[in-house]
Design a protein around this motif. Structure first.
Motif, PDB file in Angstrom:
ATOM      1  N   ASN A 129      58.234  -6.849   6.214  1.00  0.00           N
ATOM      2  CA  ASN A 129      56.988  -6.343   6.782  1.00  0.00           C
ATOM      3  C   ASN A 129      56.020  -7.511   6.976  1.00  0.00           C
ATOM      4  OD1 ASN A 129      55.601  -6.832   4.285  1.00  0.00           O
ATOM      5  ND2 ASN A 129      56.293  -4.839   3.501  1.00  0.00           N
ATOM      6  N   GLU A 130      54.874  -7.233   7.577  1.00  0.00           N
ATOM      7  CA  GLU A 130      53.958  -8.318   7.923  1.00  0.00           C
ATOM      8  C   GLU A 130      53.390  -9.022   6.689  1.00  0.00           C
ATOM      9  OE1 GLU A 130      53.459  -9.804  10.874  1.00  0.00           O
ATOM     10  OE2 GLU A 130      55.103  -8.463  11.418  1.00  0.00           O
ATOM     11  N   TRP A 133      56.035 -11.405   5.659  1.00  0.00           N
ATOM     12  CA  TRP A 133      56.070 -12.553   6.565  1.00  0.00           C
ATOM     13  C   TRP A 133      54.977 -13.563   6.201  1.00  0.00           C
ATOM     14  CZ3 TRP A 133      59.414 -14.673   9.680  1.00  0.00           C
ATOM     15  CH2 TRP A 133      60.432 -13.899  10.252  1.00  0.00           C
ATOM     16  N   THR A 134      53.799 -13.065   5.891  1.00  0.00           N
ATOM     17  CA  THR A 134      52.702 -13.958   5.515  1.00  0.00           C
ATOM     18  C   THR A 134      53.027 -14.709   4.233  1.00  0.00           C
ATOM     19  OG1 THR A 134      51.071 -12.535   6.585  1.00  0.00           O
ATOM     20  CG2 THR A 134      50.261 -14.068   4.916  1.00  0.00           C
ATOM     21  N   LYS A 172      59.844 -16.670  15.131  1.00  0.00           N
ATOM     22  CA  LYS A 172      58.617 -16.183  14.471  1.00  0.00           C
ATOM     23  C   LYS A 172      58.300 -17.033  13.252  1.00  0.00           C
ATOM     24  CE  LYS A 172      56.448 -12.040  12.538  1.00  0.00           C
ATOM     25  NZ  LYS A 172      56.518 -10.570  12.384  1.00  0.00           N
TER      26      LYS A 172
END
Length: 304
Positions: A129-130, A133-134, A172
């Protein structure tokens, strides 16, 4: 020769598997290193049977005139504290520094399916999830800065059955990390298995590639794996992976891109296989001969 400053190695996973150590449990690290030297390679990467004492390892490498190209590092930046990852990472860098290696291959294993019997394809493929990713990208930047301070490059290893597997996922990650801190370990086999065009992948990622794995795939076994929804382990045990020249990938166009973008450094032959079915020395020699023929064909084309 137009291609300059390349060193060719082969990974010890063909002798003893890191994820399934019962594969090749009878093979010693000494025998592995001797086979690698006999097959004519410049070096290898760190295997699970290699001595943890750098002086001992350097002694055995020196006897065979071999070097270490890199070492795998399992990160859990999405699921464990950054501090715990950093501590293990620094320990890895300490070891690499003492054996003269300048690359560390980092792969995020949060949600990975290496040990699972679950299929790694389609909806089963791990995703982040985001928030994850962070955590991943910020953590990699921090680890990469530490590696830089030690003269070592952090090379992220995109990998089947992980959250960074596909070309879009890899891009990404690269777009959200600093180019001077996070580099790429480009693996032909993992991109091909994921359904990517490896030439397109190399073109899009070339400016971040600082380490290369030459892995091949057997076409029939790979198609069965995708159709039947194999797990990662099933893919290994059923012979999906093999060495360059024994599978479906044409490595000459890859070599041309390596020359086009002036890559220098290690190219590591890697194939997760059962050594009882695929004699490691035999396949090491076969891959080396294939690569030597590739270089000859490349040079012929350059002269025309």
């Amino acid at each position: 020769m137009t291609l300059n400053n390349l060193k060719f190695g082969i990974a010890p996973i063909a002798w003893t598997n890191d994820d399934m150590p019962h594969l090749g449990k009878e093979n010693t690290f000494e025998a592995c290193l001797s086979d690698i030297a006999l097959a004519g390679y410049d070096g290898t990467e760190i295997g699970n049977k290699f001595p943890k004492d750098p002086d001992t390892l350097n002694y055995h490498l020196g006897l065979r005139h071999l070097s270490i190209g890199s070492m795998w590092f399992s990160s859990f930046l999405c699921s464990e504290s950054y501090q715990s990852n950093e501590q293990r990472f620094i320990e890895t860098l300490n070891f690499l520094e003492k054996i003269g290696a300048s690359r560390v291959n980092v792969c995020e294993l949060t949600h990975c399916l290496f040990d699972s019997t679950q299929s790694m394809f389609n909806d089963n493929k791990p995703v982040a999830n985001e928030q994850e990713w962070t955590l991943l990208c910020d953590g990699l930047n921090k680890l990469g800065a530490i590696a830089n301070s030690r003269g070592i490059k952090l090379c992220y290893h995109h990998h089947m059955a992980t959250i960074v597997q596909t070309l879009p996922e890899t891009i990404k990650l690269l777009n959200n990390t600093d180019s001077d801190k996070v580099h790429l370990c480009f693996d032909t086999g993992h991109f091909a298995f994921s359904g990517e065009d490896i030439i397109e992948a190399y073109e899009k990622c070339h400016d971040r590639i600082s380490h290369i794995h030459f892995k091949d795939l057997r076409n029939e076994q790979t198609e069965i794996a995708k159709k039947d929804g194999y797990s990662f382990r099933e893919s290994v045990l059923n012979g999906c992976f093999t060495v360059p020249g024994d599978g479906m990938i044409d490595f000459l166009p890859v070599l041309k891109l390596i020359d086009k973008y002036d890559y220098s450094g290690w190219i590591i032959v890697e194939a997760e296989q059962d050594p009882a079915k695929a004699n490691p020395l035999e396949y090491a020699i076969s891959a080396k001969k294939y690569i030597e023929n590739l270089l000859k064909n490349f040079n012929k084309e350059v002269k025309l």
